[in-house]
Enzyme design. Structure first.
Site, mmCIF file in Angstrom:
data_model
loop_
_atom_site.group_PDB
_atom_site.id
_atom_site.type_symbol
_atom_site.label_atom_id
_atom_site.label_comp_id
_atom_site.label_asym_id
_atom_site.label_seq_id
_atom_site.Cartn_x
_atom_site.Cartn_y
_atom_site.Cartn_z
ATOM 1 N N THR A 169 0.954 -19.278 11.682
ATOM 2 C CA THR A 169 2.253 -19.525 10.984
ATOM 3 C C THR A 169 2.128 -18.962 9.495
ATOM 4 O OG1 THR A 169 2.041 -21.833 10.653
ATOM 5 C CG2 THR A 169 3.497 -21.129 12.357
ATOM 6 N N GLY A 201 -4.543 -12.089 -10.186
ATOM 7 C CA GLY A 201 -5.330 -11.884 -8.863
ATOM 8 C C GLY A 201 -4.902 -10.511 -8.372
ATOM 9 N N VAL A 202 -5.096 -10.547 -6.829
ATOM 10 C CA VAL A 202 -4.861 -9.206 -6.150
ATOM 11 C C VAL A 202 -3.480 -9.006 -6.501
ATOM 12 C CG1 VAL A 202 -5.510 -8.199 -4.075
ATOM 13 C CG2 VAL A 202 -6.240 -10.525 -4.671
ATOM 14 N N HIS A 252 -23.551 14.959 1.088
ATOM 15 C CA HIS A 252 -23.393 15.316 -0.240
ATOM 16 C C HIS A 252 -21.991 16.598 -0.245
ATOM 17 C CE1 HIS A 252 -23.959 16.425 -4.225
ATOM 18 N NE2 HIS A 252 -24.111 17.701 -4.092
ATOM 19 N N GLY A 254 -0.907 -17.228 -6.272
ATOM 20 C CA GLY A 254 -1.539 -17.549 -4.806
ATOM 21 C C GLY A 254 -0.483 -17.870 -3.979
ATOM 22 N N HIS A 304 -7.328 -9.300 7.640
ATOM 23 C CA HIS A 304 -8.622 -9.138 8.554
ATOM 24 C C HIS A 304 -9.465 -10.136 8.960
ATOM 25 C CE1 HIS A 304 -9.626 -7.906 4.648
ATOM 26 N NE2 HIS A 304 -10.868 -8.452 4.588
ATOM 27 N N LYS A 330 0.765 -1.172 -0.208
ATOM 28 C CA LYS A 330 -0.025 -0.028 -0.107
ATOM 29 C C LYS A 330 0.924 1.335 -0.028
ATOM 30 C CE LYS A 330 -2.449 -2.700 -0.515
ATOM 31 N NZ LYS A 330 -2.445 -4.196 -0.538
HETATM 32 P P1 FAD Z 1 1.358 -14.227 8.396
HETATM 33 O O1 FAD Z 1 1.139 -12.636 8.281
HETATM 34 O O2 FAD Z 1 2.067 -14.699 7.011
HETATM 35 O O3 FAD Z 1 2.392 -14.415 9.753
HETATM 36 C C1 FAD Z 1 2.956 -15.657 10.110
HETATM 37 C C2 FAD Z 1 3.995 -15.524 10.945
HETATM 38 O O4 FAD Z 1 4.559 -16.951 11.517
HETATM 39 C C3 FAD Z 1 5.150 -14.912 10.026
HETATM 40 O O5 FAD Z 1 5.859 -13.744 10.573
HETATM 41 C C4 FAD Z 1 6.274 -16.100 10.047
HETATM 42 O O6 FAD Z 1 7.734 -15.727 10.195
HETATM 43 C C5 FAD Z 1 6.077 -16.641 11.455
HETATM 44 N N1 FAD Z 1 6.220 -18.120 11.628
HETATM 45 C C6 FAD Z 1 6.031 -19.001 10.729
HETATM 46 N N2 FAD Z 1 6.369 -20.129 11.077
HETATM 47 C C7 FAD Z 1 7.081 -20.167 12.329
HETATM 48 C C8 FAD Z 1 7.712 -20.898 13.437
HETATM 49 N N3 FAD Z 1 7.627 -22.281 13.260
HETATM 50 N N4 FAD Z 1 8.167 -20.235 14.728
HETATM 51 C C9 FAD Z 1 7.959 -18.785 14.859
HETATM 52 N N5 FAD Z 1 7.307 -18.035 13.850
HETATM 53 C C10 FAD Z 1 7.085 -18.561 12.674
HETATM 54 N N6 FAD Z 1 -4.213 -9.084 3.068
HETATM 55 C C11 FAD Z 1 -5.312 -8.164 3.396
HETATM 56 O O7 FAD Z 1 -6.134 -8.200 4.094
HETATM 57 N N7 FAD Z 1 -4.992 -6.755 2.898
HETATM 58 C C12 FAD Z 1 -4.282 -6.336 1.875
HETATM 59 O O8 FAD Z 1 -3.938 -5.357 1.495
HETATM 60 C C13 FAD Z 1 -2.989 -7.606 1.697
HETATM 61 N N8 FAD Z 1 -1.982 -7.117 1.023
HETATM 62 C C14 FAD Z 1 -1.108 -8.137 0.813
HETATM 63 C C15 FAD Z 1 -0.151 -7.913 -0.263
HETATM 64 C C16 FAD Z 1 0.954 -8.882 -0.504
HETATM 65 C C17 FAD Z 1 2.121 -8.360 -1.383
HETATM 66 C C18 FAD Z 1 0.689 -10.153 0.137
HETATM 67 C C19 FAD Z 1 1.856 -11.168 0.095
HETATM 68 C C20 FAD Z 1 -0.226 -10.366 1.124
HETATM 69 C C21 FAD Z 1 -1.212 -9.343 1.286
HETATM 70 N N9 FAD Z 1 -2.336 -9.759 1.978
HETATM 71 C C22 FAD Z 1 -3.122 -8.643 2.295
HETATM 72 C C23 FAD Z 1 -2.424 -10.984 2.849
HETATM 73 C C24 FAD Z 1 -2.065 -10.930 4.205
HETATM 74 O O9 FAD Z 1 -0.709 -10.448 4.158
HETATM 75 C C25 FAD Z 1 -2.152 -12.067 5.003
HETATM 76 O O10 FAD Z 1 -3.443 -12.680 4.788
HETATM 77 C C26 FAD Z 1 -1.897 -12.228 6.223
HETATM 78 O O11 FAD Z 1 -0.505 -11.678 6.561
HETATM 79 C C27 FAD Z 1 -1.854 -13.560 6.904
HETATM 80 O O12 FAD Z 1 -1.574 -13.300 8.487
HETATM 81 P P2 FAD Z 1 -1.351 -14.572 9.436
HETATM 82 O O13 FAD Z 1 -1.166 -14.071 10.799
HETATM 83 O O14 FAD Z 1 -2.194 -15.832 9.069
HETATM 84 O O15 FAD Z 1 0.197 -15.014 8.961
HETATM 85 P P1 NAD Z 2 -4.775 -14.804 -6.023
HETATM 86 O O1 NAD Z 2 -5.344 -16.085 -5.625
HETATM 87 O O2 NAD Z 2 -5.499 -13.649 -5.583
HETATM 88 O O3 NAD Z 2 -4.639 -14.618 -7.755
HETATM 89 C C1 NAD Z 2 -3.885 -15.796 -8.392
HETATM 90 C C2 NAD Z 2 -4.399 -15.599 -9.707
HETATM 91 O O4 NAD Z 2 -3.483 -16.398 -10.510
HETATM 92 C C3 NAD Z 2 -5.883 -16.123 -9.978
HETATM 93 O O5 NAD Z 2 -6.428 -15.264 -10.620
HETATM 94 C C4 NAD Z 2 -5.648 -17.520 -10.621
HETATM 95 O O6 NAD Z 2 -6.641 -17.877 -11.471
HETATM 96 C C5 NAD Z 2 -4.050 -17.407 -11.295
HETATM 97 N N1 NAD Z 2 -3.354 -18.344 -11.667
HETATM 98 C C6 NAD Z 2 -3.365 -19.595 -10.923
HETATM 99 N N2 NAD Z 2 -2.620 -20.619 -11.571
HETATM 100 C C7 NAD Z 2 -2.123 -19.646 -12.587
HETATM 101 C C8 NAD Z 2 -1.461 -20.344 -13.690
HETATM 102 N N3 NAD Z 2 -0.994 -21.502 -13.771
HETATM 103 N N4 NAD Z 2 -1.296 -19.420 -14.614
HETATM 104 C C9 NAD Z 2 -1.833 -18.188 -14.841
HETATM 105 N N5 NAD Z 2 -2.581 -17.767 -13.885
HETATM 106 C C10 NAD Z 2 -2.615 -18.769 -12.758
HETATM 107 O O7 NAD Z 2 -3.395 -14.848 -5.361
HETATM 108 P P2 NAD Z 2 -2.502 -13.656 -5.306
HETATM 109 O O8 NAD Z 2 -2.507 -12.525 -6.118
HETATM 110 O O9 NAD Z 2 -0.964 -14.318 -5.562
HETATM 111 O O10 NAD Z 2 -2.457 -13.502 -3.924
HETATM 112 C C11 NAD Z 2 -2.042 -14.145 -2.745
HETATM 113 C C12 NAD Z 2 -3.127 -13.965 -1.558
HETATM 114 O O11 NAD Z 2 -2.693 -12.834 -0.894
HETATM 115 C C13 NAD Z 2 -4.339 -14.141 -1.885
HETATM 116 O O12 NAD Z 2 -5.256 -14.969 -1.133
HETATM 117 C C14 NAD Z 2 -4.942 -12.638 -1.471
HETATM 118 O O13 NAD Z 2 -6.087 -12.533 -0.997
HETATM 119 C C15 NAD Z 2 -3.641 -12.202 -0.697
HETATM 120 N N6 NAD Z 2 -3.612 -10.859 -0.762
HETATM 121 C C16 NAD Z 2 -4.582 -9.888 -0.504
HETATM 122 C C17 NAD Z 2 -4.451 -8.471 -1.054
HETATM 123 C C18 NAD Z 2 -5.596 -7.545 -0.703
HETATM 124 O O14 NAD Z 2 -6.375 -7.944 0.306
HETATM 125 N N7 NAD Z 2 -5.643 -6.222 -1.306
HETATM 126 C C19 NAD Z 2 -3.320 -8.268 -1.689
HETATM 127 C C20 NAD Z 2 -2.531 -9.137 -2.042
HETATM 128 C C21 NAD Z 2 -2.490 -10.373 -1.522
#
Ligand code: FAD
Ligand code: NAD
Length: 468
Positions: free
Chosen positions: A145, A184-185, A446, A273, A323, A51
């Site tokens: 994790t 995707g996202v 508005h 994904g 969230h 962001k």
């Molecule tokens: P994580 O955030 O993955 O945290 C897991 C933690 O566990 C890590 O710090 C890891 O180091 C630790 N861990 C793992 N194994 C061990 C172990 N054995 N011992 C100690 N520590 C360990 N989601 C949104 O809602 N809005 C967004 O805008 C958004 N943007 C994203 C953008 C990107 C580029 C990516 C990659 C993801 C985004 N997401 C977004 C998804 C979001 O980041 C995840 O859904 C979220 O972080 C999941 O939270 P979590 O607590 O399950 O795991």
């Molecule tokens: P995603 O699931 O959003 O999108 C993956 C996309 O890849 C899908 O459209 C799928 O159809 C496509 N795909 C899968 N296999 C493919 C292939 N072989 N060839 C071409 N396309 C293929 O996953 P992401 O964008 O990698 O994000 C990972 C996770 O992180 C998601 O679950 C998402 O919710 C989370 N995330 C959330 C936000 C947000 O909330 N704004 C931002 C970033 C990431």
């Protein structure tokens, strides 16, 4: 040996929120995180840095393309300083992760930096970062994790030219042509960042539309807007090989007609994904089951096969959203404390932070059709709003789907400026089981983008929007 009521493994939004709620409920709590900064994927390499870059690149694009139309003239050419943009992003991340340390201290949560693994269902060994190891005893454990980027079996992610989101958040130069596998996202958000900074961007998507899990109307609108911004899309393309040839990445795919198509770029972002992460956890030693998708198996209380161990967030089934992980963290803490919490997964909103933003809650039109639910649909275009014309953000719409007989709101789908914030109104309405007419009868300030929600509700109620 230190003994805790609850140990949380992982400090992402699931883990750290669970720990805070456990502490609030009077439980002696520890949190274990393998990295030196807390906050997990979201704060370090996910939500927050992405962001920050979306905001910075948006400012840059405005300065290059839109200042002039607002009558703002700059003394010279607008220049990009990518290094500084990345430094700002890093400082936003640093401030945010430090905030978690503050919250852990404030709530008197013991923190351990190291890898946690089960010795049995009540003992966790921590391989501390400083080289030592320690075992703690925990009456309850919450596994949080998280996840790691997924890939395709034939792709070698070299982290140089063939990259995941983690590397894409810290590139040292703007790609000339970024190929993105997965519309995707992540692909769309990070694709838009680099498009704004001057890269050519091609998104290769397996399904027949981008953001395929969201309402079809949203895919169509976002495709239209991003094409106007000159992003290229190759949907219905199955990637078959990805090769780093030195200065270039060559992606081969087959299209709908089974014809081979070749794409060339200097970077390839793989965003197909994420996969649940349980490496090194020794889950089996505690009797925990992990399914073939790598998810920790849980029941409706998010309890694993070991009755004192719970799992939340990306490592369990469901949407991989920060969230959602947070809600589950609170849910499990309250369950352990003997309360009876509830999560309505239908009301977890989904947002894509492109511009225009995309936001959804509840059922899509495709889901209602498949479930044979009779519904009404009301849609209102953003371009009809005074607020949108004032800011120049005229793309998008708000669409409300309501039950044909009862008028109860079943789904709300938006594309437009600030809809990431507007979706909260729809969540509140649906939580209280509002009808479309309830929303239509409420005053909306508005001029605001929120007026589109009222107008779409008027359209859904009995097709009487006021401003179209
Ligand atoms: P994580 O955030 O993955 O945290 C897991 C933690 O566990 C890590 O710090 C890891 O180091 C630790 N861990 C793992 N194994 C061990 C172990 N054995 N011992 C100690 N520590 C360990 N989601 C949104 O809602 N809005 C967004 O805008 C958004 N943007 C994203 C953008 C990107 C580029 C990516 C990659 C993801 C985004 N997401 C977004 C998804 C979001 O980041 C995840 O859904 C979220 O972080 C999941 O939270 P979590 O607590 O399950 O795991
Ligand atoms: P995603 O699931 O959003 O999108 C993956 C996309 O890849 C899908 O459209 C799928 O159809 C496509 N795909 C899968 N296999 C493919 C292939 N072989 N060839 C071409 N396309 C293929 O996953 P992401 O964008 O990698 O994000 C990972 C996770 O992180 C998601 O679950 C998402 O919710 C989370 N995330 C959330 C936000 C947000 O909330 N704004 C931002 C970033 C990431």
């Amino acid at each position: 040996m230190s003994t805790y009521d609850v140990a949380v493994i992982g400090s992402g939004p699931g883990g750290y929120v669970a720990a805070i709620r456990c502490a609030q409920l009077g439980m002696k709590t520890a949190i274990i995180e393998k990295y030196s900064t807390k906050g997990g994927t979201c704060l370090n390499v996910g939500c927050i840095p992405s962001k920050a870059l979306l905001d910075s690149s948006h400012h840059y694009e405005d300065a290059v393309k839109h200042f002039e139309e607002h009558g703002i003239e700059l003394p010279g050419e607008v220049k990009l300083n990518l290094e500084k943009m990345m430094e700002r992003k890093a400082s936003v991340v640093e401030q945010t992760t430090k905030g978690i340390d503050f919250l852990m201290d404030k709530n008197k949560i013991d923190t351990f930096e190291g890898v946690g693994s089960f010795e049995d269902k009540t003992h966790i060994k921590i391989d501390l970062t400083d080289g030592d190891s320690k075992t703690i005893e925990a009456k309850h454990t919450i596994i949080a994790t998280g996840s790691k980027p997924a890939s395709l079996p034939f792709i070698d992610i070299d982290k140089e030219r063939i990259i995941t989101s983690t590397e894409a958040l810290k590139l040292k130069k703007v790609p000339k042509h970024m190929l993105i596998i997965g519309g995707g996202v992540i692909g769309l958000e990070l694709g838009q960042v680099y498009k704004r900074l001057g890269a050519d961007v091609t998104v290769i998507e397996y399904m027949d539309r981008i953001i395929p899990t969201m309402d079809k109307a949203q895919s169509k609108e976002l495709t239209k807007v991003m094409k106007k911004q000159k992003t290229k899309f190759a949907v219905s393309h199955k990637v078959t090989s990805v090769e780093n040839t030195g200065d270039e990445v060559v992606v081969k795919a087959t299209d709908k007609k089974d014809k081979e198509v070749e794409f060339k770029g200097d970077y390839c972002l793989v965003s197909v994904g994420r996969r649940p992460y349980t490496d090194g956890l020794n889950a089996d030693k505690a009797g925990i089951k992990v399914n073939d998708k790598g998810q920790v198996e849980v029941n409706e209380h998010l309890q694993t096969a070991a009755d004192n161990i719970y799992a939340i967030g990306d490592v369990v089934k469901g949407a991989m959203l920060a969230h959602k992980a947070e809600e589950e963290g609170v849910f499990v803490a309250e369950t352990i404390a003997g309360q009876k919490p509830h999560i309505d997964y239908n009301l977890i909103p989904g947002v894509v932070y492109t511009w225009p933003e995309v936001a959804s809650v509840g059922k899509t039109e495709e889901e209602l059709k498949e479930a044979k639910v009779e519904y009404k649909s009301g849609q209102f275009p953003m371009r009809a709003l005074g607020r949108s014309r004032a800011s120049g953000d005229t793309d998008g719409f708000v669409k409300i789907l309501s039950d044909k007989k009862t008028d109860e709101v079943l789904g709300v789908h938006m594309v437009g400026a600030r809809v990431a914030d507007l979706i909260a109104e729809a969540v509140v309405a649906m939580e209280y089981r509002a009808s479309a007419e309830d929303i239509a009868r409420m005053s909306h300030a508005h001029p605001t983008y929120a007026e589109a929600v009222k107008e779409a509700a008027l359209a859904a109620t009995d097709n009487r929007p006021l401003h179209t």
